[in-house]
Design a protein around this motif. Structure first.
Motif, PDB file in Angstrom:
ATOM      1  N   MET A 260       0.666  -1.279   0.240  1.00  0.00           N
ATOM      2  CA  MET A 260       0.064  -0.104  -0.085  1.00  0.00           C
ATOM      3  C   MET A 260       1.081   1.271   0.019  1.00  0.00           C
ATOM      4  O   MET A 260       0.987   1.989   0.952  1.00  0.00           O
ATOM      5  CB  MET A 260      -0.986   0.008   1.253  1.00  0.00           C
ATOM      6  CG  MET A 260      -1.719  -1.226   1.225  1.00  0.00           C
ATOM      7  SD  MET A 260      -3.177  -1.207   0.113  1.00  0.00           S
ATOM      8  CE  MET A 260      -4.141   0.063   0.678  1.00  0.00           C
ATOM      9  N   THR A 261       1.578   1.501  -1.040  1.00  0.00           N
ATOM     10  CA  THR A 261       2.667   2.475  -1.173  1.00  0.00           C
ATOM     11  C   THR A 261       1.963   3.866  -0.899  1.00  0.00           C
ATOM     12  O   THR A 261       2.480   4.677  -0.215  1.00  0.00           O
ATOM     13  CB  THR A 261       3.416   2.459  -2.357  1.00  0.00           C
ATOM     14  OG1 THR A 261       3.755   1.193  -2.661  1.00  0.00           O
ATOM     15  CG2 THR A 261       4.363   3.426  -2.398  1.00  0.00           C
ATOM     16  N   THR A 262       0.835   4.138  -1.281  1.00  0.00           N
ATOM     17  CA  THR A 262       0.196   5.257  -1.327  1.00  0.00           C
ATOM     18  C   THR A 262       0.158   5.887  -0.021  1.00  0.00           C
ATOM     19  O   THR A 262       0.046   6.963   0.621  1.00  0.00           O
ATOM     20  CB  THR A 262      -1.113   5.577  -2.143  1.00  0.00           C
ATOM     21  OG1 THR A 262      -2.141   4.440  -1.551  1.00  0.00           O
ATOM     22  CG2 THR A 262      -1.095   5.495  -3.412  1.00  0.00           C
TER      23      THR A 262
ATOM     24  N   THR B 210      -9.014   2.171  12.112  1.00  0.00           N
ATOM     25  CA  THR B 210      -7.724   3.140  12.288  1.00  0.00           C
ATOM     26  C   THR B 210      -6.651   2.455  12.234  1.00  0.00           C
ATOM     27  O   THR B 210      -5.400   3.090  12.234  1.00  0.00           O
ATOM     28  CB  THR B 210      -7.689   4.031  13.477  1.00  0.00           C
ATOM     29  OG1 THR B 210      -7.793   2.879  14.835  1.00  0.00           O
ATOM     30  CG2 THR B 210      -8.965   4.862  13.815  1.00  0.00           C
ATOM     31  N   ASP B 211      -6.608   0.965  12.365  1.00  0.00           N
ATOM     32  CA  ASP B 211      -5.142   0.340  12.087  1.00  0.00           C
ATOM     33  C   ASP B 211      -4.847   0.741  10.685  1.00  0.00           C
ATOM     34  O   ASP B 211      -3.538   0.694  10.492  1.00  0.00           O
ATOM     35  CB  ASP B 211      -5.509  -1.234  12.186  1.00  0.00           C
ATOM     36  CG  ASP B 211      -5.528  -1.515  13.931  1.00  0.00           C
ATOM     37  OD1 ASP B 211      -6.085  -0.805  14.596  1.00  0.00           O
ATOM     38  OD2 ASP B 211      -5.110  -2.653  14.078  1.00  0.00           O
ATOM     39  N   ASN B 212      -5.657   0.612   9.750  1.00  0.00           N
ATOM     40  CA  ASN B 212      -5.327   0.758   8.451  1.00  0.00           C
ATOM     41  C   ASN B 212      -5.006   2.417   7.934  1.00  0.00           C
ATOM     42  O   ASN B 212      -4.543   2.732   7.122  1.00  0.00           O
ATOM     43  CB  ASN B 212      -6.437   0.196   7.254  1.00  0.00           C
ATOM     44  CG  ASN B 212      -6.055  -1.496   7.498  1.00  0.00           C
ATOM     45  OD1 ASN B 212      -4.865  -1.880   7.793  1.00  0.00           O
ATOM     46  ND2 ASN B 212      -6.851  -1.874   6.428  1.00  0.00           N
ATOM     47  N   SER B 213      -6.073   3.284   8.785  1.00  0.00           N
ATOM     48  CA  SER B 213      -5.911   4.730   8.397  1.00  0.00           C
ATOM     49  C   SER B 213      -5.013   5.282   9.085  1.00  0.00           C
ATOM     50  O   SER B 213      -4.607   6.371   8.769  1.00  0.00           O
ATOM     51  CB  SER B 213      -7.367   5.289   8.705  1.00  0.00           C
ATOM     52  OG  SER B 213      -7.497   5.173   9.946  1.00  0.00           O
ATOM     53  N   GLU B 214      -4.543   4.961  10.270  1.00  0.00           N
ATOM     54  CA  GLU B 214      -3.316   5.610  10.881  1.00  0.00           C
ATOM     55  C   GLU B 214      -2.311   4.703  11.457  1.00  0.00           C
ATOM     56  O   GLU B 214      -1.065   5.042  11.172  1.00  0.00           O
ATOM     57  CB  GLU B 214      -4.149   6.224  12.192  1.00  0.00           C
ATOM     58  CG  GLU B 214      -3.128   6.803  13.214  1.00  0.00           C
ATOM     59  CD  GLU B 214      -2.466   8.037  12.541  1.00  0.00           C
ATOM     60  OE1 GLU B 214      -1.219   8.265  13.373  1.00  0.00           O
ATOM     61  OE2 GLU B 214      -2.616   8.749  11.530  1.00  0.00           O
ATOM     62  N   PHE B 215      -2.557   3.608  12.036  1.00  0.00           N
ATOM     63  CA  PHE B 215      -1.374   2.835  12.686  1.00  0.00           C
ATOM     64  C   PHE B 215      -0.369   2.290  11.989  1.00  0.00           C
ATOM     65  O   PHE B 215       0.764   2.378  12.298  1.00  0.00           O
ATOM     66  CB  PHE B 215      -1.795   2.103  14.068  1.00  0.00           C
ATOM     67  CG  PHE B 215      -2.840   2.834  14.915  1.00  0.00           C
ATOM     68  CD1 PHE B 215      -2.073   3.847  15.463  1.00  0.00           C
ATOM     69  CD2 PHE B 215      -4.035   2.656  15.228  1.00  0.00           C
ATOM     70  CE1 PHE B 215      -2.838   4.971  16.362  1.00  0.00           C
ATOM     71  CE2 PHE B 215      -4.758   3.399  16.031  1.00  0.00           C
ATOM     72  CZ  PHE B 215      -4.133   4.514  16.715  1.00  0.00           C
ATOM     73  N   ARG B 216      -0.926   1.479  10.889  1.00  0.00           N
ATOM     74  CA  ARG B 216      -0.170   0.984  10.155  1.00  0.00           C
ATOM     75  C   ARG B 216       0.532   1.905   8.950  1.00  0.00           C
ATOM     76  O   ARG B 216       2.039   1.929   8.833  1.00  0.00           O
ATOM     77  CB  ARG B 216      -0.765  -0.101   9.073  1.00  0.00           C
ATOM     78  CG  ARG B 216      -1.173  -1.310   9.831  1.00  0.00           C
ATOM     79  CD  ARG B 216      -1.450  -2.387   9.006  1.00  0.00           C
ATOM     80  NE  ARG B 216      -1.996  -3.624   9.646  1.00  0.00           N
ATOM     81  CZ  ARG B 216      -3.252  -4.115   9.940  1.00  0.00           C
ATOM     82  NH1 ARG B 216      -4.196  -3.539   9.377  1.00  0.00           N
ATOM     83  NH2 ARG B 216      -3.482  -5.212  10.738  1.00  0.00           N
ATOM     84  N   PRO B 217       0.056   2.880   8.477  1.00  0.00           N
ATOM     85  CA  PRO B 217       0.717   4.003   7.640  1.00  0.00           C
ATOM     86  C   PRO B 217       1.820   4.591   8.633  1.00  0.00           C
ATOM     87  O   PRO B 217       2.839   4.798   8.202  1.00  0.00           O
ATOM     88  CB  PRO B 217      -0.444   4.872   7.374  1.00  0.00           C
ATOM     89  CG  PRO B 217      -1.636   4.082   7.283  1.00  0.00           C
ATOM     90  CD  PRO B 217      -1.382   3.260   8.434  1.00  0.00           C
ATOM     91  N   ALA B 218       1.481   4.755   9.900  1.00  0.00           N
ATOM     92  CA  ALA B 218       2.372   5.615  10.719  1.00  0.00           C
ATOM     93  C   ALA B 218       3.611   4.577  10.974  1.00  0.00           C
ATOM     94  O   ALA B 218       4.784   4.989  11.009  1.00  0.00           O
ATOM     95  CB  ALA B 218       1.938   5.961  12.174  1.00  0.00           C
ATOM     96  N   LEU B 219       3.321   3.157  11.112  1.00  0.00           N
ATOM     97  CA  LEU B 219       4.494   2.298  11.345  1.00  0.00           C
ATOM     98  C   LEU B 219       5.246   2.226  10.046  1.00  0.00           C
ATOM     99  O   LEU B 219       6.840   2.228  10.090  1.00  0.00           O
ATOM    100  CB  LEU B 219       3.983   1.004  11.729  1.00  0.00           C
ATOM    101  CG  LEU B 219       4.834  -0.288  11.633  1.00  0.00           C
ATOM    102  CD1 LEU B 219       5.877  -0.123  12.889  1.00  0.00           C
ATOM    103  CD2 LEU B 219       4.189  -1.405  11.955  1.00  0.00           C
TER     104      LEU B 219
END
Length: 313
Positions: free
Chosen positions: A1-3, A183-192
């Motif tokens: 999910m590069t974007t 939010t795992d997908n909207s915030e926390f995985r992108p933050a990781l």
């Protein structure tokens, strides 16, 4: 999910965060609810003839612009060194609301039923800063649930381990209460991804309840007992088209295993025979936050029922 990785608001794609970027992340966090109102007040209201509420540490985060957070454990009844001990933990990831409130509901409505049958220790909210700010990490961008090892990097994990170890009792069962949210997908995985400059390949969120056993001590029938109890409350997550849940082989309906000690997970820090990590999905169209709290309680009581019948009786 590069974007998703490239669009995160902090950092430079392809470069791990430096200290200044971690401070930038912390500056963007704010209090959204009260640990003191939602958790501490409920613990203070417990009947002290049945429950012993002890402070086992404090997270000193006032200097960061938040609060110093007292950490509490609850002992049900008078502990007996001749009885085995049950450990229930919630809020290792503070934003996972049903884990915290499931632990509190269990204390208030069910725990007294087990007086004299086992020592029950509950750590209802291991990460209160994460609870207040709705975060997976602590203020230093560290995941407490990857930190359960000797002299690890988080006070959240170190103090919880010390609390359990100082009992000097045989912990036979540990159930650790978690949930997954959108939010795992909207915030926390992108933050990781941004923090570590490592693209995340896994974005699936299972729809329904499931458990994570320990590959070193799987106890399949124990996991089945939890699933059967929760089925009375909410639906169980099905495998994907490859027969997996979140990238792991589903061993039976709603059950996968991790090597918990190797991953430094909360569920792996004791030598308990019976270990399970729960996962619910409050954003499911087929569930509600309240149903997820009830599912956590059902998981605890289902697990206890199995252990009482097979070990403690």
């Amino acid at each position: 999910m590069t974007t998703q990785y490239e669009e995160y608001s902090i950092g430079i794609p392809g470069q791990p965060w430096n200290a200044a970027q971690k401070r930038q992340w912390l500056a963007a966090q704010s209090k959204k609810r009260s640990y003191f109102d939602d958790v501490e007040q409920r613990l203070a209201a417990l009947d002290n003839t049945t429950y012993e509420v002890q402070q086992y540490g404090v997270l000193a985060y006032a200097d960061l612009g938040f609060s110093d957070y007292p950490l509490y454990c609850v002992k049900v009844g008078t502990f007996d060194k001749d009885l085995d001990t049950i450990l229930v933990s919630g809020g290792v990831h503070g934003y996972e609301t049903s884990g915290v409130h499931g632990a509190l509901d269990f204390i208030e409505k069910h725990a007294q039923k087990y007086l004299g049958k086992a020592n029950i220790l509950v750590l209802p909210c291991i990460s209160p800063w994460g609870y207040e700010t709705i975060n997976r990490w602590n203020p230093y961008t560290i995941d407490p649930n990857r930190s359960f090892y000797n002299e690890g990097p988080t006070d959240e994990a170190n103090l919880a381990m010390k609390c359990a170890d100082e009992l000097g009792l045989n912990i036979i069962m540990h159930i650790d209460l978690h949930e997954t949210t959108d939010t795992d997908n909207s915030e926390f995985r992108p933050a990781l991804s941004a923090r570590d400059a490592i693209e995340q390949d896994l974005w699936e969120i299972p729809d329904g309840f499931y458990t994570v056993g320990d590959s070193a001590r799987p106890q399949n029938d124990f996991q089945t007992a939890i699933i059967n109890a929760v089925k009375q409350v909410t639906h169980i997550a099905e495998a994907d088209n490859s027969g997996k849940l979140i990238g792991s082989n589903m061993l039976q309906l709603g059950v996968i295993n991790y090597d918990k000690k190797l991953l430094f997970l909360c569920g792996g820090f004791t030598d308990a025979i019976y270990v399970s990590t729960t996962e619910v999905y409050p954003d499911s169209p087929n569930a509600t936050p309240d149903v997820c709290i009830k599912a956590q309680v059902a998981a605890i009581t289902g697990a206890l029922g199995y252990v009482l019948a097979h070990t403690l009786s």
